[in-house]
Structures are given as C-alpha cells and as structure tokens.
Design a protein around this motif. Structure first.
Motif, short mmCIF file in Angstrom:
data_model
loop_
_atom_site.label_atom_id
_atom_site.label_comp_id
_atom_site.label_asym_id
_atom_site.label_seq_id
_atom_site.Cartn_x
_atom_site.Cartn_y
_atom_site.Cartn_z
N GLU A 230 18.53 7.50 42.32
CA GLU A 230 17.80 7.01 43.78
C GLU A 230 18.11 5.51 43.80
O GLU A 230 18.53 5.01 44.86
CB GLU A 230 16.71 7.59 44.06
N ALA A 231 17.71 5.08 42.86
CA ALA A 231 17.60 3.47 42.68
C ALA A 231 19.08 2.91 42.73
O ALA A 231 19.28 1.83 43.47
CB ALA A 231 16.81 2.89 41.49
N VAL A 232 19.76 3.48 41.93
CA VAL A 232 20.97 2.87 41.97
C VAL A 232 21.93 3.02 43.57
O VAL A 232 22.42 2.04 43.91
CB VAL A 232 22.27 3.55 40.94
N ARG A 233 21.61 4.19 43.94
CA ARG A 233 22.42 4.37 45.34
C ARG A 233 21.47 3.33 46.12
O ARG A 233 22.37 2.86 47.27
CB ARG A 233 21.94 5.99 45.82
N ALA A 234 20.49 3.10 46.32
CA ALA A 234 19.77 2.11 47.10
C ALA A 234 20.06 0.67 46.96
O ALA A 234 20.43 0.07 48.25
CB ALA A 234 17.99 2.09 46.79
N VAL A 235 20.81 0.42 45.75
CA VAL A 235 21.23 -1.17 45.73
C VAL A 235 22.65 -1.12 45.74
O VAL A 235 23.55 -2.37 45.77
CB VAL A 235 20.68 -1.75 44.48
N GLU A 236 23.79 0.00 45.76
CA GLU A 236 24.94 -0.17 45.46
C GLU A 236 25.41 -0.43 46.68
O GLU A 236 25.50 0.28 47.67
CB GLU A 236 25.57 1.24 44.80
N GLY A 237 26.08 -1.82 46.63
CA GLY A 237 26.79 -2.04 47.85
C GLY A 237 28.26 -2.35 47.96
O GLY A 237 28.96 -3.17 48.90
N GLY A 238 28.99 -1.76 46.66
CA GLY A 238 30.29 -2.30 46.59
C GLY A 238 30.67 -3.18 45.55
O GLY A 238 31.91 -3.40 45.16
N ALA A 239 29.73 -3.83 45.21
CA ALA A 239 29.89 -4.81 44.12
C ALA A 239 29.43 -4.79 42.70
O ALA A 239 29.92 -5.46 41.85
CB ALA A 239 29.27 -6.45 44.69
N GLY A 240 29.05 -3.36 42.59
CA GLY A 240 28.68 -2.76 41.29
C GLY A 240 27.19 -2.96 41.04
O GLY A 240 26.36 -3.52 41.98
N VAL A 241 26.62 -2.16 40.12
CA VAL A 241 25.23 -2.18 39.93
C VAL A 241 24.93 -2.72 38.27
O VAL A 241 25.49 -1.99 37.33
CB VAL A 241 24.58 -0.79 40.12
N ALA A 242 24.13 -3.61 38.07
CA ALA A 242 23.71 -3.66 36.87
C ALA A 242 22.38 -3.21 36.38
O ALA A 242 21.20 -3.38 37.22
CB ALA A 242 23.49 -5.32 36.59
N VAL A 243 22.32 -2.34 35.42
CA VAL A 243 21.08 -1.56 35.03
C VAL A 243 20.47 -2.17 33.83
O VAL A 243 21.07 -2.08 32.80
CB VAL A 243 21.43 -0.02 34.92
N LEU A 244 19.24 -2.64 34.02
CA LEU A 244 18.47 -3.19 32.87
C LEU A 244 17.32 -2.26 32.54
O LEU A 244 16.64 -1.79 33.33
CB LEU A 244 17.96 -4.59 32.96
N VAL A 245 17.04 -1.96 31.15
CA VAL A 245 16.14 -0.86 30.79
C VAL A 245 15.11 -1.65 29.94
O VAL A 245 15.41 -2.59 29.39
CB VAL A 245 16.75 0.20 30.00
N ASP A 246 13.85 -0.85 29.59
CA ASP A 246 12.87 -1.52 28.90
C ASP A 246 12.98 -1.20 27.49
O ASP A 246 12.80 -1.79 26.40
CB ASP A 246 11.63 -1.47 29.50
N LEU A 247 13.17 0.56 27.29
CA LEU A 247 12.89 0.87 25.86
C LEU A 247 14.05 1.72 25.65
O LEU A 247 14.77 2.26 26.56
CB LEU A 247 11.43 1.38 25.62
N GLY A 248 14.06 2.24 24.18
CA GLY A 248 15.17 2.85 23.71
C GLY A 248 15.37 4.48 24.66
O GLY A 248 16.54 4.61 24.58
N SER A 249 14.29 5.17 24.91
CA SER A 249 14.93 6.52 25.46
C SER A 249 15.49 6.03 26.63
O SER A 249 16.23 7.02 27.57
CB SER A 249 13.60 7.52 25.51
#
Length: 133
Positions: free
Chosen positions: A56-75
């Motif tokens: 849902e978050a990726v769809r909300a920010v995806e506008g055609g230039a790509g999406v960078a996903v940053l994560v906090d921990l291993g899982s």
C-alpha cells in the motif's frame, strides 16, 4: 515538474516508521518534498512487518520515477526481498541498503531535489560513511 522518486520506510514499529518519515520530511523542507510513506508494524498495530502495508505504501508514492524502500531490521529486509522476487511490488521499486534514519533523510533530500532512483540510492547508501565521532 517531473515525477519524483518515492520513498517508503519499512520498520517493525508503526510509530518509528512515521517518526522517521516526519524527520526526513522536516529536514528536507524548503519546498515540496518527494512523496514519503511509512509502512510500520503489522496491520493490527503490533510489532512486525506487513506485506499489505508495504504494498500500500509503495503504491501511494509510486509516480513513475521509481520507489526506494529503506528498512530497519533483518526480517523487514527478507519481507521486501520476497515481495520483489514475487513481483508483488511495481517495476522500479528498489530495496536500498542504507542506515534507516540517516539514509531516509539523505534519500528524501535527494529525491526532493529531483534526483533519480540511482542518485537516491547512492545518497542513502553513502549515509553509512557518516561519522559521529
């Protein structure tokens, strides 16, 4: 204005993800910032990760230039990697190897300045080199 890279912050905690998003937006201030979405915790509000919240978050920010996903921990890394492998996220979505807080700030600042996905990833990853002492 052309499309900006979207940023998704995935944390095991909803409040942590929201707070880091707020911090990154605030430090990138000075005009409109790139789209940022937090995907923290489980759908029920507990600790963990949720593929539904991430998608849902990726769809909300995806506008055609790509999406960078940053994560906090291993899982969270494993969850996003699995989603990418199963094509559960749009093309142009990239898991970025970066420290969560410093990387998020660098990513949002760079995306807000018009950087492309490669530039956003590089800026976020370079945050590993920030020395505090």
């Amino acid at each position: 204005m052309s499309a900006q890279v979207g940023i998704v912050l995935v944390s095991h905690s909803g409040p942590v993800a929201e707070s880091v998003a707020e911090l990154a937006r605030g430090l990138a201030a000075g005009g409109a910032t790139a789209p940022v979405a937090a995907a923290g915790g489980t759908g029920a509000g507990g600790l963990g990760t949720s593929t539904e919240l991430i998608a849902e978050a990726v769809r909300a920010v995806e506008g055609g230039a790509g999406v960078a996903v940053l994560v906090d921990l291993g899982s969270a890394v494993l969850t996003v990697k699995a989603m990418l492998a199963e094509d559960e996220l749009p093309p142009g979505t990239r898991l970025v190897d970066a420290p969560f807080v410093e990387g998020a700030v660098a990513a949002v600042v760079t995306a807000s300045a018009g950087g492309d996905l490669d530039a956003v990833e590089a800026a976020a990853s370079e945050a590993y080199d920030y020395r505090k002492a």
